[in-house]
Design an enzyme around this catalytic site. Structure first.
Site, PDB file in Angstrom:
ATOM      1  CB  ALA A  10      -0.887   0.004   1.246  1.00  0.00           C
ATOM      2  CG  LEU A  11       1.376   4.250  -3.111  1.00  0.00           C
ATOM      3  CD1 LEU A  11       0.871   5.232  -4.171  1.00  0.00           C
ATOM      4  CD2 LEU A  11       2.885   4.420  -2.953  1.00  0.00           C
ATOM      5  CG  HIS A  12       2.115   2.367   4.305  1.00  0.00           C
ATOM      6  ND1 HIS A  12       3.415   2.547   4.622  1.00  0.00           N
ATOM      7  CD2 HIS A  12       1.959   1.034   4.040  1.00  0.00           C
ATOM      8  CE1 HIS A  12       4.043   1.376   4.582  1.00  0.00           C
ATOM      9  NE2 HIS A  12       3.184   0.456   4.224  1.00  0.00           N
ATOM     10  CB  ALA A  13       3.895   7.533   5.808  1.00  0.00           C
ATOM     11  CB  ALA A  16       3.689   7.735  -0.006  1.00  0.00           C
TER      12      ALA A  16
END
Ligand code: PEP
Ligand code: MG
Length: 594
Positions: A10-13, A16
C-alpha cells in the site's frame, strides 16, 4: 508516455515518501492515477490522498525531457517493493565508515516530574542526583583508556558549576528537572548534554536503555540524542549510529563533538539524519549505513544485492585502511627525522605514528577564558597530554596570544599590538604561572616569537630545574640571531607560518600555504646556525604538513616535523617513500626561484 503497475505494498507514508523523493529527482512532471483519483508524484500529500492499497493498479504518466527515465526509475521502485535501494535517505556524516546491522531505536525517555520522591526535601534530592552523577562519571572515566577518559575530564568541572546553579534554582522553588533542563539548555558542548543526561539518570527521571547490554547481533543504533557517555558505553555489537540532526535539513554534522571524537576513535560510523528519516526506521529491521559518501546514505530494509555490495565496500575499505595505517607507522630512520603532532585542544587524540606532541597551542586550549587558568588547572591539562603521549616528548608552547589569537587575560598595552614573548613579558604573573605548570607536568616549554637569547634565559630562570626550553624562530630578525638563541635554548623550532607571513607581507588571517623559496632559504640558514650550536631543529608550521614541503624540509636537514593530526599519516607515507637523495633534490628545488 504512460505505464501501468500493480502495487506490491500500500502507498502508506514510507513507500509514498520514497516514491515522491525519487520523482523529485526528475524534471519531468509525473502524475499517478488510481481509478478516478489523480496525484502529482512529487507531492506527498496528493500521493497519500490516493489511498492506494496493496494489489491496486496505478497508472504513471510523465511529460518532459526525462519522462522516460523517470517512468523507468519509478516503475523499478514499485516493482522492487519500495526496497529503498534506489532512494537511500540522506544525512550528514560525522564519522566515516560502513555499517550493516539490525536497527535498535532508543528514544529520549521523558523526564519525569518531581513527584517520584515526594517527602524528600527537593534540595536533598537534587544534591543526591549530583552525587550519583559524579559517581557515575568517575566510574565511566575509570573504565576508559587514558585517551578516552581525557575527553570526559571537563565534565567533572561542568557538574561542579551546574550544581551551584541548579541548587540555587531549586532553593527558589523551581522543580528539579526543570532547573536541570534550564541550566543546560544553552549547551555549547555536548558534554553539557552529557551532564544533563547523567543528572536526569541520577534523579531517576531517565534510565539507560537496558537492551543495549543484551545485544548479540550487529546493531545499528538509532537515537534522538547521542551523548559522549552513550557512545563510550556502547557494546561492541553496535556497529553504527544514526543520530537526529538538530535541524530537519539534516545539516548538523557534529563533526567535532565529543561523541564524534569517541566514535571516530572506535571506528564507529556515525551520521546525523533529519527526524523524519529516523522515524521511518523500524525496530529490528536491517539497515545499511554508508557514511563514506557525501551526503551519508542509509538504506532501511535493503535488498540482498545492496547488502552484498555494502559488505564488499566495507571489506575493501578495511584493507585500504590497514595498508594506510601500516604505511603511517613505518619508521623513518632512513631519513633520521621524527614526526610529531600539533594539538590545539585537550580532546584531540594523538594519531597513530605520532612521535609525541611537537606543538601544543596552549592559547587555543584555553581560548575563551575570561581569566587566566590557575596553575593547578594548567598542570592537570599538561599532565593529561604528557600521560597520553606515553613517554614521547610533549612540547607545550607558552600562550602565543595577540594578533588573530587574542586572549582576554593577556591584553596588549593600549595602542600596541604585542604578540608572543613580548606580550607575555607584559604579564609576568601569567608567564611565571604557566612556565611552572608546564615544567612541573614534564612538558618541554616553547617560547613563541622569540626575540633573542635574553627571552630564553628569562624563561629558563622561571622554569623548574631540568625543564627543556625551546625557542620558536618566526621572524627574519630572529633568523639572523639563531646562533645566540640556539646556544641559550635546548632546541629550536621554526614557525614557518609566521615567517612566511612576514616575508610575504601577508596578514595571518589571509595567508595561504606558500612554498616561497625565500622561506626555505631561511629554514636552511636556521638549520645551519642551530646545528653549529649543537641544537636540533623542528618545523611546526603548515608547510611541514604538506607532503612535498615535508620532503624539502627533511632535505634541508630539519630533525623533526610537527603537523596537524589529520596530516600526519600523509606526511609519514610521503617520507617513508622518499630517499635521502629525493629529499635533498626536493630541498634544492624548493630554494630555487620559479
Ligand atoms: C607558525 O607560526 O608556524 C606556528 C606553528 O605557530 P602558529 O601557527 O600557532 O602561529
Ligand atoms: Mg607562529
Amino acid at each position: 508516455m504512460t505505464v501501468r503497475v500493480r502495487l506490491p505494498e500500500a502507498l502508506h507514508a514510507r513507500p509514498a515518501n520514497r516514491l515522491v523523493r525519487l520523482a523529485q529527482r526528475f524534471t519531468a512532471t509525473v502524475t499517478i492515477t488510481r481509478g478516478a483519483k489523480q496525484a502529482k508524484a512529487s507531492k506527498i500529500l496528493e500521493v497519500l490522498a490516493l489511498g492506494a492499497a496493496t494489489g491496486d493498479e496505478i497508472e504513471l504518466a510523465a511529460t518532459g525531457d526525462d519522462a522516460e527515465a523517470a517512468l523507468a526509475a519509478l516503475t523499478e521502485l514499485v516493482e522492487r517493493g519500495f526496497l529503498g535501494d534506489l532512494v537511500p535517505e540522506t544525512g550528514a556524516a560525522a564519522v566515516e565508515g560502513i555499517a550493516i546491522g539490525r536497527a535498535l531505536c532508543v528514544g529520549e525517555a521523558a523526564a519525569d516530574d518531581d513527584a517520584a520522591a515526594a517527602g524528600e526535601p527537593p534540595e536533598v534530592r537534587a544534591a543526591g542526583a549530583f552525587a550519583r552523577a559524579r559517581a557515575s562519571l568517575a566510574v565511566l572515566i575509570a573504565s576508559l583508556s587514558p585517551r578516552e577518559a581525557a575527553l570526559f575530564e571537563p565534565e567533572v568541572q561542568i557538574l561542579i558549576d551546574l550544581e551551584a546553579v541548579v541548587l540555587a534554582r531549586v532553593a527558589e522553588g523551581e522543580a528539579i528537572t526543570a532547573a536541570i533542563l534550564a541550566a543546560t539548555t544553552a549547551a555549547q558542548t555536548d558534554l553539557i548534554q552529557d551532564a544533563r543526561s547523567r543528572l536526569l539518570e541520577g534523579l531517576g527521571a531517565k534510565a539507560p536503555d537496558p537492551r543495549l547490554a543484551l545485544l548479540t547481533v550487529d546493531t545499528v543504533l538509532v537515537a534522538e540524542e547521542v551523548t559522549p557517555s552513550l557512545v563510550a558505553a556502547l557494546p561492541a555489537a553496535v556497529v553504527g549510529v544514526l543520530a537526529m540532526a538538530a535541524d530537519d535539513a539534516g545539516q548538523t554534522t557534529g563533526f567535532t563533538s565529543h561523541a564524534a571524537i569517541l566514535a571516530r576513535g572506535r571506528g564507529l560510523p556515525l551520521a546525523f539524519f533529519p527526524s523524519y528519516v529516523l522515524a521511518q526506521i523500524e525496530e529490528g529491521e536491517l539497515v545499511v549505513l554508508d557514511t563514506t559518501t557525501s551526503p551519508a546514505n542509509v538504506w532501511p530494509s535493503p535488498s540482498e544485492a545492496l547488502v552484498d555490495s555494502a559488505k564488499q565496500r566495507r571489506a575493501l575499505r578495511a584493507t585500504e585502511l590497514a595498508a594506510e595505517a601500516a604505511a603511517a607507522l613505518a619508521p623513518l630512520t632512513h631519513l633520521g627525522v621524527v614526526v610529531r603532532a600539533n594539538l590545539s585542544s585537550l580532546s584531540e587524540p594523538l594519531p597513530p605514528g605520532a612521535e609525541g606532541v611537537g606543538l601544543l597551542r596552549t592559547e587555543l586550549v584555553f581560548a575563551g577564558r575570561a581569566t587566566a587558568p590557575s596553575e593547578a588547572e594548567q598542570h592537570a591539562a599538561a599532565l593529561a597530554i604528557v600521560t597520553r603521549a606515553a613517554g614521547q616528548p610533549v612540547i607545550a608552547r607558552l600562550y602565543d596570544a595577540g594578533g588573530d589569537k587574542p586572549l582576554p587575560f593577556l591584553p596588549s598595552p593600549p595602542g600596541q599590538d604585542a604578540r608572543g614573548m613580548e606580550l607575555l613579558f607584559g604579564h609576568p604573573t601569567v608567564l611565571a604561572t604557566q612556565v611552572r605548570a608546564l615544567g612541573r607536568a614534564g612538558a618541554r616549554v616553547l617560547l613563541p616569537l622569540v626575540r633573542g637569547a635574553g627571552d630564553v634565559e628569562a624563561v629558563r630562570a622561571l622554569a623548574p630545574a631540568g625543564t627543556e626550553v625551546g625557542a620558536m624562530i618566526e621572524t627574519p630578525e630572529a633568523v639572523a640571531l639563531t646562533g645566540e638563541i640556539a646556544r641559550a635554548a635546548d632546541f629550536v623550532c621554526i614557525g614557518t607560518n609566521d615567517l612566511s607571513a612576514a616575508i610575504l607581507g601577508q596578514a595571518r588571517e589571509k595567508s595561504a600555504l606558500s612554498r616561497d623559496p625565500r622561506v626555505f632559504r631561511l629554514v636552511a640558514e636556521v638549520v645551519r646556525a642551530a646545528h653549529a650550536a649543537g641544537r636540533r631543529v623542528t618545523v611546526c608550521g603548515e608547510i611541514a604538513g604538506d607532503p612535498a614541503g615535508a620532503q624539502a624540509l627533511v632535505g634541508l636537514g630539519v630533525d623533526a616535523l610537527s603537523v596537524a593530526p589529520t596530516r600526519l599519516a600523509g606526511v609519514r607515507r610521503a617520507l617513508a617513500a622518499a630517499t635521502k637523495d629525493d629529499c635533498a633534490r626536493a630541498a634544492r628545488a624548493a630554494m630555487q626561484e620559479g
